[in-house]
Design a protein around this motif. Sequence first.
Motif, mmCIF file in Angstrom:
data_model
loop_
_atom_site.group_PDB
_atom_site.id
_atom_site.type_symbol
_atom_site.label_atom_id
_atom_site.label_comp_id
_atom_site.label_asym_id
_atom_site.label_seq_id
_atom_site.Cartn_x
_atom_site.Cartn_y
_atom_site.Cartn_z
ATOM 1 N N THR A 149 0.832 -1.207 0.000
ATOM 2 C CA THR A 149 0.000 0.000 0.000
ATOM 3 C C THR A 149 0.861 1.249 0.000
ATOM 4 O O THR A 149 0.613 2.202 -0.744
ATOM 5 C CB THR A 149 -0.920 0.004 1.236
ATOM 6 O OG1 THR A 149 -1.751 -1.158 1.202
ATOM 7 C CG2 THR A 149 -1.794 1.250 1.263
ATOM 8 N N LEU A 150 1.903 1.247 0.834
ATOM 9 C CA LEU A 150 2.759 2.417 0.937
ATOM 10 C C LEU A 150 3.524 2.679 -0.351
ATOM 11 O O LEU A 150 3.630 3.836 -0.795
ATOM 12 C CB LEU A 150 3.743 2.228 2.091
ATOM 13 C CG LEU A 150 4.772 3.340 2.304
ATOM 14 C CD1 LEU A 150 4.074 4.647 2.663
ATOM 15 C CD2 LEU A 150 5.769 2.946 3.386
ATOM 16 N N THR A 151 4.057 1.646 -0.960
ATOM 17 C CA THR A 151 4.924 1.858 -2.122
ATOM 18 C C THR A 151 4.157 2.303 -3.363
ATOM 19 O O THR A 151 4.774 2.754 -4.331
ATOM 20 C CB THR A 151 5.731 0.591 -2.446
ATOM 21 O OG1 THR A 151 4.852 -0.533 -2.542
ATOM 22 C CG2 THR A 151 6.768 0.339 -1.364
ATOM 23 N N ARG A 152 2.850 2.256 -3.339
ATOM 24 C CA ARG A 152 2.089 2.844 -4.450
ATOM 25 C C ARG A 152 2.284 4.358 -4.511
ATOM 26 O O ARG A 152 2.054 4.970 -5.560
ATOM 27 C CB ARG A 152 0.608 2.509 -4.315
ATOM 28 C CG ARG A 152 0.268 1.073 -4.692
ATOM 29 C CD ARG A 152 -1.204 0.915 -5.018
ATOM 30 N NE ARG A 152 -2.029 1.052 -3.829
ATOM 31 C CZ ARG A 152 -2.437 0.050 -3.070
ATOM 32 N NH1 ARG A 152 -2.080 -1.180 -3.383
ATOM 33 N NH2 ARG A 152 -3.210 0.246 -2.027
ATOM 34 N N LEU A 153 2.719 4.949 -3.407
ATOM 35 C CA LEU A 153 2.979 6.391 -3.403
ATOM 36 C C LEU A 153 4.276 6.740 -4.121
ATOM 37 O O LEU A 153 4.533 7.916 -4.408
ATOM 38 C CB LEU A 153 3.042 6.910 -1.966
ATOM 39 C CG LEU A 153 1.825 6.631 -1.078
ATOM 40 C CD1 LEU A 153 2.034 7.254 0.297
ATOM 41 C CD2 LEU A 153 0.550 7.148 -1.721
ATOM 42 N N LEU A 154 5.125 5.731 -4.397
ATOM 43 C CA LEU A 154 6.372 5.945 -5.109
ATOM 44 C C LEU A 154 6.169 5.944 -6.618
ATOM 45 O O LEU A 154 5.323 5.206 -7.144
ATOM 46 C CB LEU A 154 7.369 4.836 -4.766
ATOM 47 C CG LEU A 154 8.049 4.877 -3.408
ATOM 48 C CD1 LEU A 154 8.807 3.569 -3.186
ATOM 49 C CD2 LEU A 154 8.992 6.062 -3.302
ATOM 50 N N LYS A 155 6.972 6.736 -7.301
ATOM 51 C CA LYS A 155 7.043 6.616 -8.749
ATOM 52 C C LYS A 155 7.643 5.263 -9.100
ATOM 53 O O LYS A 155 8.412 4.694 -8.313
ATOM 54 C CB LYS A 155 7.901 7.741 -9.325
ATOM 55 C CG LYS A 155 7.322 9.126 -9.105
ATOM 56 C CD LYS A 155 8.260 10.211 -9.606
ATOM 57 C CE LYS A 155 7.671 11.593 -9.327
ATOM 58 N NZ LYS A 155 8.592 12.688 -9.750
ATOM 59 N N PRO A 156 7.316 4.688 -10.254
ATOM 60 C CA PRO A 156 7.927 3.405 -10.637
ATOM 61 C C PRO A 156 9.451 3.490 -10.585
ATOM 62 O O PRO A 156 10.055 4.434 -11.096
ATOM 63 C CB PRO A 156 7.426 3.196 -12.070
ATOM 64 C CG PRO A 156 6.121 3.943 -12.112
ATOM 65 C CD PRO A 156 6.320 5.155 -11.230
ATOM 66 N N GLY A 157 10.064 2.531 -9.915
ATOM 67 C CA GLY A 157 11.504 2.542 -9.741
ATOM 68 C C GLY A 157 11.984 3.359 -8.560
ATOM 69 O O GLY A 157 13.175 3.341 -8.243
ATOM 70 N N GLY A 158 11.076 4.072 -7.899
ATOM 71 C CA GLY A 158 11.446 4.846 -6.717
ATOM 72 C C GLY A 158 11.811 3.928 -5.560
ATOM 73 O O GLY A 158 11.406 2.764 -5.514
#
Length: 267
Positions: A149-158
């Motif tokens: 859930t949290l990593t959806r806030l990252l840009k791809p590859g972030g």
Amino acid sequence: MSDITSRTPHDDLASRLTHPRYPRSNRYDARWTIENQMGPHALWLLEWLAPALGLDALPAGARVLDLGCGRAMTSVFLAKEYDLQVTAADLWIKPDENAPRIAEAGVADRVLPVFAEAHDLPFGEGTFDAIVSIDAYQYFGTNDLYLPTLTRLLKPGGRIGVVVPALRDEPEGTQPPAHLEPWWEPDFWCFHSPGWWRRHWTRGGAVEVEAADWLPDGWRDWLLWCDVVAEESPEEFHRRMAREVGEMVRVDEGRALGFVRLVGRRL
């Protein structure tokens, strides 16, 4: 505006907290770090995280979420040292408390304090180039469903990078290491080993784990910091907590307690 990176050459306190492993942190006013601490030395831990997370490689103005920022010391550090745009999110320290501290540090144009609960973050998908969490992720990130859930806030590859208090090895059964029992609190069960964290992040399928390692002699850093805070903190509660934690770390001598650094890249 106060200059939090000014140092008095013969300041005994500054000398005591000067650490060869953390040259960037050494530039920050020791009294400022003590007055705004909420646990282990957050700037030291962030400086250890930074190369594994690739903070120097981020372009100026990249957007970073500092999750569980406390009194925003780490947010100020991210803005000053890496010229990043930082969202300083915390549940316990309100934005109107952090805003003056951020302004006094001269980074009000680069650090935005927000009120946020880790399970209800008010940000859109792909908002951030990186996510950082220092001495906070263990309190909300052990749930199997949290990281995706949290990593959806990252840009791809972030990338996401965290540092957490940890155990060198997972305890067997339901009891803590015997020598830690006098100090053990139920909250300490959120401390886990590097191997546990690597498995936890890998099996969630949200990130490629790039680091899950142990801070060499991290207990010595922790103990030094506890001893200084116990003597120098202006808050009696923090002095008492530092004494208690310091006693535990001193008895342990690195057998069980330390810090884990985790870095994952969004798939």
